[in-house]
Design an enzyme around this catalytic site. Sequence first.
Site, PDB file in Angstrom:
ATOM      1  N   SER A  38      42.537  -2.788  74.101  1.00  0.00           N
ATOM      2  CA  SER A  38      41.597  -3.908  74.202  1.00  0.00           C
ATOM      3  C   SER A  38      41.839  -4.652  75.507  1.00  0.00           C
ATOM      4  O   SER A  38      42.937  -5.181  75.728  1.00  0.00           O
ATOM      5  CB  SER A  38      41.809  -4.876  73.037  1.00  0.00           C
ATOM      6  OG  SER A  38      41.214  -6.127  73.357  1.00  0.00           O
ATOM      7  N   HIS A  81      38.299  -0.858  74.016  1.00  0.00           N
ATOM      8  CA  HIS A  81      37.850  -1.851  73.038  1.00  0.00           C
ATOM      9  C   HIS A  81      37.474  -3.142  73.764  1.00  0.00           C
ATOM     10  O   HIS A  81      38.256  -3.674  74.558  1.00  0.00           O
ATOM     11  CB  HIS A  81      38.980  -2.105  72.039  1.00  0.00           C
ATOM     12  CG  HIS A  81      38.630  -3.020  70.916  1.00  0.00           C
ATOM     13  ND1 HIS A  81      37.935  -2.610  69.793  1.00  0.00           N
ATOM     14  CD2 HIS A  81      38.878  -4.338  70.735  1.00  0.00           C
ATOM     15  CE1 HIS A  81      37.774  -3.628  68.975  1.00  0.00           C
ATOM     16  NE2 HIS A  81      38.334  -4.707  69.521  1.00  0.00           N
ATOM     17  N   ASP A 132      36.183  -6.988  73.383  1.00  0.00           N
ATOM     18  CA  ASP A 132      36.103  -8.116  72.456  1.00  0.00           C
ATOM     19  C   ASP A 132      35.155  -9.184  72.988  1.00  0.00           C
ATOM     20  O   ASP A 132      35.487  -9.906  73.936  1.00  0.00           O
ATOM     21  CB  ASP A 132      37.500  -8.721  72.266  1.00  0.00           C
ATOM     22  CG  ASP A 132      38.394  -7.828  71.428  1.00  0.00           C
ATOM     23  OD1 ASP A 132      37.985  -7.463  70.317  1.00  0.00           O
ATOM     24  OD2 ASP A 132      39.501  -7.486  71.900  1.00  0.00           O
ATOM     25  N   MET A 177      33.336 -12.636  72.357  1.00  0.00           N
ATOM     26  CA  MET A 177      33.501 -13.858  71.543  1.00  0.00           C
ATOM     27  C   MET A 177      32.552 -14.949  72.026  1.00  0.00           C
ATOM     28  O   MET A 177      32.364 -15.101  73.238  1.00  0.00           O
ATOM     29  CB  MET A 177      34.943 -14.365  71.646  1.00  0.00           C
ATOM     30  CG  MET A 177      35.975 -13.324  71.245  1.00  0.00           C
ATOM     31  SD  MET A 177      37.632 -14.039  71.251  1.00  0.00           S
ATOM     32  CE  MET A 177      38.619 -12.572  70.943  1.00  0.00           C
ATOM     33  N   HIS A 223      33.212  -4.895  70.086  1.00  0.00           N
ATOM     34  CA  HIS A 223      33.527  -5.675  68.878  1.00  0.00           C
ATOM     35  C   HIS A 223      32.904  -7.054  69.047  1.00  0.00           C
ATOM     36  O   HIS A 223      33.410  -7.876  69.812  1.00  0.00           O
ATOM     37  CB  HIS A 223      35.061  -5.747  68.754  1.00  0.00           C
ATOM     38  CG  HIS A 223      35.548  -6.557  67.597  1.00  0.00           C
ATOM     39  ND1 HIS A 223      36.871  -6.920  67.465  1.00  0.00           N
ATOM     40  CD2 HIS A 223      34.909  -7.080  66.517  1.00  0.00           C
ATOM     41  CE1 HIS A 223      37.020  -7.630  66.354  1.00  0.00           C
ATOM     42  NE2 HIS A 223      35.837  -7.745  65.771  1.00  0.00           N
ATOM     43  N   MET A 265      32.296 -10.538  68.063  1.00  0.00           N
ATOM     44  CA  MET A 265      32.750 -11.667  67.249  1.00  0.00           C
ATOM     45  C   MET A 265      31.829 -12.836  67.570  1.00  0.00           C
ATOM     46  O   MET A 265      32.223 -13.821  68.215  1.00  0.00           O
ATOM     47  CB  MET A 265      34.226 -11.987  67.568  1.00  0.00           C
ATOM     48  CG  MET A 265      35.173 -10.987  66.938  1.00  0.00           C
ATOM     49  SD  MET A 265      36.817 -11.013  67.681  1.00  0.00           S
ATOM     50  CE  MET A 265      36.525  -9.968  69.093  1.00  0.00           C
ATOM     51  N   MET A 297      40.243  -6.556  60.396  1.00  0.00           N
ATOM     52  CA  MET A 297      41.005  -7.496  61.225  1.00  0.00           C
ATOM     53  C   MET A 297      42.355  -7.722  60.561  1.00  0.00           C
ATOM     54  O   MET A 297      42.429  -8.090  59.382  1.00  0.00           O
ATOM     55  CB  MET A 297      40.279  -8.835  61.365  1.00  0.00           C
ATOM     56  CG  MET A 297      39.082  -8.844  62.295  1.00  0.00           C
ATOM     57  SD  MET A 297      39.358  -8.254  63.984  1.00  0.00           S
ATOM     58  CE  MET A 297      40.791  -9.186  64.529  1.00  0.00           C
ATOM     59  N   ASP A 346      42.894  -4.066  63.905  1.00  0.00           N
ATOM     60  CA  ASP A 346      42.805  -4.855  65.132  1.00  0.00           C
ATOM     61  C   ASP A 346      43.571  -6.159  64.958  1.00  0.00           C
ATOM     62  O   ASP A 346      43.216  -6.998  64.130  1.00  0.00           O
ATOM     63  CB  ASP A 346      41.315  -5.132  65.398  1.00  0.00           C
ATOM     64  CG  ASP A 346      41.053  -5.730  66.759  1.00  0.00           C
ATOM     65  OD1 ASP A 346      41.993  -5.841  67.561  1.00  0.00           O
ATOM     66  OD2 ASP A 346      39.876  -6.079  67.019  1.00  0.00           O
TER      67      ASP A 346
HETATM   68  C1  DX5 Z   1      41.321 -10.449  68.398  1.00  0.00           C
HETATM   69  C2  DX5 Z   1      40.675  -9.229  69.023  1.00  0.00           C
HETATM   70  C3  DX5 Z   1      41.619  -8.116  69.282  1.00  0.00           C
HETATM   71  C4  DX5 Z   1      42.715  -8.443  70.249  1.00  0.00           C
HETATM   72  C5  DX5 Z   1      43.965  -7.767  69.784  1.00  0.00           C
HETATM   73  O1  DX5 Z   1      40.364 -11.321  67.895  1.00  0.00           O
HETATM   74  O2  DX5 Z   1      39.641  -8.714  68.202  1.00  0.00           O
HETATM   75  O3  DX5 Z   1      40.948  -6.922  69.701  1.00  0.00           O
HETATM   76  O4  DX5 Z   1      42.466  -8.032  71.561  1.00  0.00           O
HETATM   77  O5  DX5 Z   1      45.009  -8.230  70.556  1.00  0.00           O
HETATM   78  P1  DX5 Z   1      46.524  -7.975  70.178  1.00  0.00           P
HETATM   79  O6  DX5 Z   1      46.724  -6.477  70.142  1.00  0.00           O
HETATM   80  O7  DX5 Z   1      47.274  -8.669  71.261  1.00  0.00           O
HETATM   81  O8  DX5 Z   1      46.759  -8.572  68.814  1.00  0.00           O
HETATM   82 ZN    ZN Z   2      38.759  -6.626  68.690  1.00  0.00          ZN
END
Ligand code: DX5
Ligand code: ZN
Length: 235
Positions: free
Chosen positions: A24, A49, A51, A53, A82, A84, A153, A191
């Site tokens: 990620s 990956h 993320d 947000m 992903h 969010m 998650m 994740d």
């Molecule tokens: C968190 C994200 C993850 C994040 C994981 O909300 O969805 O993908 O990057 O990071 P680590 O591996 O540091 O927990």
């Molecule tokens: Zn993620």
Amino acid sequence: MLCIAARLPYSTCMAPMSIIAAPSILAADFTAIGDAVRLAESCGGDWIHLDVMDGRFVPNLTFGQKMVHDIRQMTNLPLDTHLMIEEPERYVAEFADAGSDFITFHIEASVHADRTVALIEELGKKPGISLVPSTPVHAIGELLGKVFQVLVMTVNPGFGGQKLLPGCVEKVRVLDGLRRKLGLSFKIAVDGGINGETAHIVRDAGADVLITGSAFFQSPNPAHEIARLRGRHIA
Ligand code: DX5
Ligand code: ZN
């Protein structure tokens, strides 16, 4: 390990399962994203990956479609987006156009999740559904035969660098059991807090996609970190 029978229901895509490692970029230096993607490639990452947000669904903001588009220009690895974000159905077409291969959204963020899954399919992309730690597996029961992956998650989403919540692992076990019982082949992704120490816990529970942010990008030996996710050791 992608299912090449793209137009068949996922229940008929019985490709053999092996561990997929998905770095990620959330944990990477955002001023050097190209380097981060090349590092993920050279260390044996299978997917990138991404993320996304929105500051509403989760208390953090990251990046949008342009980041996905720009990364698409520089790698052939599957882009695992992903979302969010609230009301993901408003944005899935843009993330599809930007070059995402897989688009995962949260059941908690989309009232008409069945319609959102269908929309992602219509756009020619593979849909995924995700659960925050407080959401039980039965909330997505109706979608299990329709999605490419279920993303469990293992931390409360929003930030990298958190510790895996052990209570979430049981959901992986339940999903793996349902997958066998119902003859389905959706992937189970985990994740949050996934690293060389925790990987065996989620692998043993039935996870096939291990997403890793800080453990990979902060490691002095990121290739070794990927190998550890797969349960291997580099001498
Ligand atoms: C968190 C994200 C993850 C994040 C994981 O909300 O969805 O993908 O990057 O990071 P680590 O591996 O540091 O927990
Ligand atoms: Zn993620």
